[in-house]
Design a protein around this motif. Structure first.
Motif, PDB file in Angstrom:
ATOM      1  N   LEU A   4      -1.855  13.848  -1.131  1.00  0.00           N
ATOM      2  CA  LEU A   4      -2.110  13.893   0.303  1.00  0.00           C
ATOM      3  C   LEU A   4      -2.758  15.235   0.646  1.00  0.00           C
ATOM      4  N   GLU A   5      -3.569  15.231   1.675  1.00  0.00           N
ATOM      5  CA  GLU A   5      -4.264  16.463   2.046  1.00  0.00           C
ATOM      6  C   GLU A   5      -3.277  17.475   2.633  1.00  0.00           C
ATOM      7  N   GLY A   6      -3.250  18.663   2.037  1.00  0.00           N
ATOM      8  CA  GLY A   6      -2.425  19.736   2.571  1.00  0.00           C
ATOM      9  C   GLY A   6      -0.959  19.575   2.227  1.00  0.00           C
ATOM     10  N   ASN A   7      -0.226  20.684   2.217  1.00  0.00           N
ATOM     11  CA  ASN A   7       1.200  20.672   1.909  1.00  0.00           C
ATOM     12  C   ASN A   7       2.054  20.308   3.115  1.00  0.00           C
ATOM     13  N   GLU A   8       1.473  20.337   4.302  1.00  0.00           N
ATOM     14  CA  GLU A   8       2.248  20.049   5.513  1.00  0.00           C
ATOM     15  C   GLU A   8       2.826  18.643   5.472  1.00  0.00           C
ATOM     16  N   SER A   9       2.024  17.666   5.062  1.00  0.00           N
ATOM     17  CA  SER A   9       2.495  16.285   4.983  1.00  0.00           C
ATOM     18  C   SER A   9       3.606  16.139   3.952  1.00  0.00           C
ATOM     19  N   VAL A  10       3.429  16.760   2.790  1.00  0.00           N
ATOM     20  CA  VAL A  10       4.441  16.693   1.738  1.00  0.00           C
ATOM     21  C   VAL A  10       5.743  17.334   2.209  1.00  0.00           C
ATOM     22  N   ASN A  11       5.656  18.470   2.870  1.00  0.00           N
ATOM     23  CA  ASN A  11       6.848  19.143   3.380  1.00  0.00           C
ATOM     24  C   ASN A  11       7.561  18.307   4.440  1.00  0.00           C
ATOM     25  N   SER A  56       1.129   9.451  -3.544  1.00  0.00           N
ATOM     26  CA  SER A  56      -0.190   8.849  -3.739  1.00  0.00           C
ATOM     27  C   SER A  56      -0.479   7.908  -2.581  1.00  0.00           C
ATOM     28  N   GLN A  57      -1.667   8.024  -2.009  1.00  0.00           N
ATOM     29  CA  GLN A  57      -2.011   7.253  -0.824  1.00  0.00           C
ATOM     30  C   GLN A  57      -3.370   6.583  -0.986  1.00  0.00           C
ATOM     31  N   THR A  58      -3.409   5.271  -0.655  1.00  0.00           N
ATOM     32  CA  THR A  58      -4.666   4.540  -0.597  1.00  0.00           C
ATOM     33  C   THR A  58      -4.860   4.093   0.851  1.00  0.00           C
ATOM     34  N   SER A  59      -5.848   3.262   1.099  1.00  0.00           N
ATOM     35  CA  SER A  59      -6.100   2.795   2.467  1.00  0.00           C
ATOM     36  C   SER A  59      -4.993   1.891   2.989  1.00  0.00           C
ATOM     37  N   THR A  60      -4.230   1.263   2.088  1.00  0.00           N
ATOM     38  CA  THR A  60      -3.210   0.310   2.526  1.00  0.00           C
ATOM     39  C   THR A  60      -1.805   0.608   2.026  1.00  0.00           C
ATOM     40  N   VAL A  61      -1.660   1.442   1.004  1.00  0.00           N
ATOM     41  CA  VAL A  61      -0.356   1.689   0.399  1.00  0.00           C
ATOM     42  C   VAL A  61      -0.158   3.179   0.132  1.00  0.00           C
ATOM     43  N   THR A  62       1.043   3.650   0.408  1.00  0.00           N
ATOM     44  CA  THR A  62       1.448   5.000   0.005  1.00  0.00           C
ATOM     45  C   THR A  62       2.758   4.876  -0.765  1.00  0.00           C
ATOM     46  N   TYR A  63       2.844   5.538  -1.916  1.00  0.00           N
ATOM     47  CA  TYR A  63       4.139   5.571  -2.587  1.00  0.00           C
ATOM     48  C   TYR A  63       4.526   7.008  -2.899  1.00  0.00           C
ATOM     49  N   ILE A  64       5.815   7.279  -2.726  1.00  0.00           N
ATOM     50  CA  ILE A  64       6.371   8.625  -2.840  1.00  0.00           C
ATOM     51  C   ILE A  64       7.504   8.586  -3.860  1.00  0.00           C
ATOM     52  N   ILE A  65       7.415   9.417  -4.875  1.00  0.00           N
ATOM     53  CA  ILE A  65       8.469   9.522  -5.878  1.00  0.00           C
ATOM     54  C   ILE A  65       9.198  10.848  -5.666  1.00  0.00           C
ATOM     55  N   HIS A 118       3.709   9.833  11.349  1.00  0.00           N
ATOM     56  CA  HIS A 118       3.073  11.101  11.714  1.00  0.00           C
ATOM     57  C   HIS A 118       2.672  11.883  10.460  1.00  0.00           C
ATOM     58  N   ALA A 119       3.562  11.900   9.459  1.00  0.00           N
ATOM     59  CA  ALA A 119       3.273  12.642   8.226  1.00  0.00           C
ATOM     60  C   ALA A 119       2.134  12.002   7.439  1.00  0.00           C
ATOM     61  N   LEU A 120       2.078  10.655   7.444  1.00  0.00           N
ATOM     62  CA  LEU A 120       1.070   9.942   6.659  1.00  0.00           C
ATOM     63  C   LEU A 120      -0.217   9.699   7.436  1.00  0.00           C
ATOM     64  N   ARG A 121      -0.141   9.921   8.768  1.00  0.00           N
ATOM     65  CA  ARG A 121      -1.281   9.656   9.647  1.00  0.00           C
ATOM     66  C   ARG A 121      -1.741   8.200   9.528  1.00  0.00           C
ATOM     67  N   ALA A 122      -0.766   7.305   9.543  1.00  0.00           N
ATOM     68  CA  ALA A 122      -1.071   5.871   9.422  1.00  0.00           C
ATOM     69  C   ALA A 122       0.079   5.069  10.018  1.00  0.00           C
ATOM     70  N   ALA A 123      -0.242   3.910  10.596  1.00  0.00           N
ATOM     71  CA  ALA A 123       0.780   3.010  11.123  1.00  0.00           C
ATOM     72  C   ALA A 123       1.420   2.249   9.963  1.00  0.00           C
ATOM     73  N   ILE A 124       2.743   2.174   9.950  1.00  0.00           N
ATOM     74  CA  ILE A 124       3.464   1.521   8.860  1.00  0.00           C
ATOM     75  C   ILE A 124       3.818   0.090   9.244  1.00  0.00           C
ATOM     76  N   ASP A 125       3.414  -0.865   8.389  1.00  0.00           N
ATOM     77  CA  ASP A 125       3.740  -2.277   8.611  1.00  0.00           C
ATOM     78  C   ASP A 125       5.050  -2.669   7.947  1.00  0.00           C
ATOM     79  N   ASP A 126       5.303  -2.136   6.779  1.00  0.00           N
ATOM     80  CA  ASP A 126       6.504  -2.497   6.025  1.00  0.00           C
ATOM     81  C   ASP A 126       6.809  -1.371   5.047  1.00  0.00           C
ATOM     82  N   HIS A 127       8.066  -1.275   4.632  1.00  0.00           N
ATOM     83  CA  HIS A 127       8.418  -0.255   3.654  1.00  0.00           C
ATOM     84  C   HIS A 127       9.515  -0.765   2.730  1.00  0.00           C
ATOM     85  N   PHE A 128       9.551  -0.208   1.526  1.00  0.00           N
ATOM     86  CA  PHE A 128      10.543  -0.579   0.525  1.00  0.00           C
ATOM     87  C   PHE A 128      11.073   0.693  -0.124  1.00  0.00           C
ATOM     88  N   VAL A 129      12.370   0.673  -0.455  1.00  0.00           N
ATOM     89  CA  VAL A 129      13.013   1.858  -1.022  1.00  0.00           C
ATOM     90  C   VAL A 129      13.688   1.474  -2.333  1.00  0.00           C
TER      91      VAL A 129
END
Length: 229
Positions: free
Chosen positions: A125-132, A152-161, A202-213
Motif C-alpha cells: 500500500l502507498e505510504g506507511n500511514e495506511s499500514v499503521n 497486498s491490494q488490487t482493484s477488487t481485493v485487499t488481503y492483510i497478513i 478510510h485506511a484502504l481508500r475503498a468501499a468494502i463489500d465483504d470481508h473474511f477473517v
C-alpha cells in the motif's frame, strides 16, 4: 501479485470441479464460484451456498453448529481439492483455510503454500500511514500489539497478513486443547472487524463489500481479506 499465466479454461474447470464436490458433500452447490491466484495463494470465492439444514440452524440461533459442520466437511474434502488443483495447475498447496458470511451468503476458501503464509514484511500500500492505521485497528480488536507482515491490494481485493494477535489467555487455552472454544471466540472477533468497517475503508481508500477473517491459533497469525469497489 495476481497470476495471469493460467488460462481461463483451467480456472473455469477448477471452479466447476469445486462446485460439484461441494454439491456432492453438502447436497447443494454454490450458485457461483470465482477463483484467482496470487504468487503463493489461491482464493476461491463462493456465493449463495447455504443449505436448507444450515438455514434452520441459523434461524434457531445455532450458527456455531453450521460453522462446525462446514469445518468438518471441508477438512475431509481438502485432499480431493488439493489433488485436482495440482493436476490442473501443477501447484501443490499444503493447507486450506475458510470463512463464511452466513448473513451475506458468501464464503471464501484459501489454499496456501504454508511456508509462504509467514512474516514477509512486505507492504504494497502507498505510504506507511495506511499500514499503521490497519495495525492500530487490528491491535484494538485483539487487545494486543499485532505485527502487520504483508498488505497486498488490487482493484477488487485487499488481503492483510498479521501475527501476534493472541493474548496470554488464548495461548493458554490453545496449549490446554480448547481449540473449539477458540474457534467460537474467533467468530465473535469477526463481528468486531465488521464494526470497524469504516475505519478500514478510510485506511484502504475503498468501499468494502465483504470481508473474511482467518485466524491460525497454532502459529499465532491471521489474515483479513476485503472485497471492495
Amino acid at each position: 501479485m495476481i497470476k495471469t499465466k493460467y488460462n481461463y479454461e483451467d480456472i473455469t474447470n477448477l471452479n466447476s470441479y469445486i462446485s460439484k464436490i461441494l454439491k456432492k458433500n453438502f447436497g447443494k452447490g454454490p450458485a457461483a464460484c470465482y477463483t484467482f491466484l496470487t504468487d503463493d495463494m489461491m482464493f476461491i470465492n463462493i456465493k449463495n451456498f447455504i443449505t436448507p439444514v444450515e438455514e434452520v440452524l441459523i434461524k434457531k440461533n445455532e450458527e456455531h453448529l453450521a460453522h462446525k459442520s462446514r469445518m468438518i466437511i471441508f477438512d475431509a474434502i481438502f485432499e480431493q481439492i488439493q489433488e485436482e488443483v495440482k493436476r490442473v495447475l501443477n501447484i501443490d498447496y499444503t493447507s486450506m483455510c475458510y470463512d463464511w458470511s452466513f448473513k451475506h451468503n458468501t464464503g471464501l476458501i484459501i489454499l496456501t503454500k504454508d511456508e509462504h503464509f509467514t512474516q514477509t514484511a512486505e507492504h504494497s500500500l502507498e505510504g506507511n500511514e495506511s499500514v499503521n492505521s490497519i495495525k492500530k485497528i487490528c491491535s484494538n480488536v485483539h487487545n494486543t500489539q499485532v505485527q502487520i507482515n504483508h498488505v497486498s491490494q488490487t482493484s477488487t481485493v485487499t488481503y492483510i497478513i498479521y501475527s501476534g494477535f493472541m493474548s496470554k489467555i488464548e495461548h493458554a487455552l490453545y496449549e490446554k486443547g480448547y481449540v473449539e472454544l477458540l474457534i467460537e471466540w474467533s467468530n465473535e472477533l469477526k463481528g468486531e472487524y465488521k464494526q470497524n468497517k469504516r475505519l478500514f475503508e478510510h485506511a484502504l481508500r475503498a468501499a468494502i463489500d465483504d470481508h473474511f477473517v482467518f485466524l491460525d491459533f497454532e502459529k499465532d497469525r491471521g489474515m483479513i481479506v476485503f472485497y471492495h469497489t
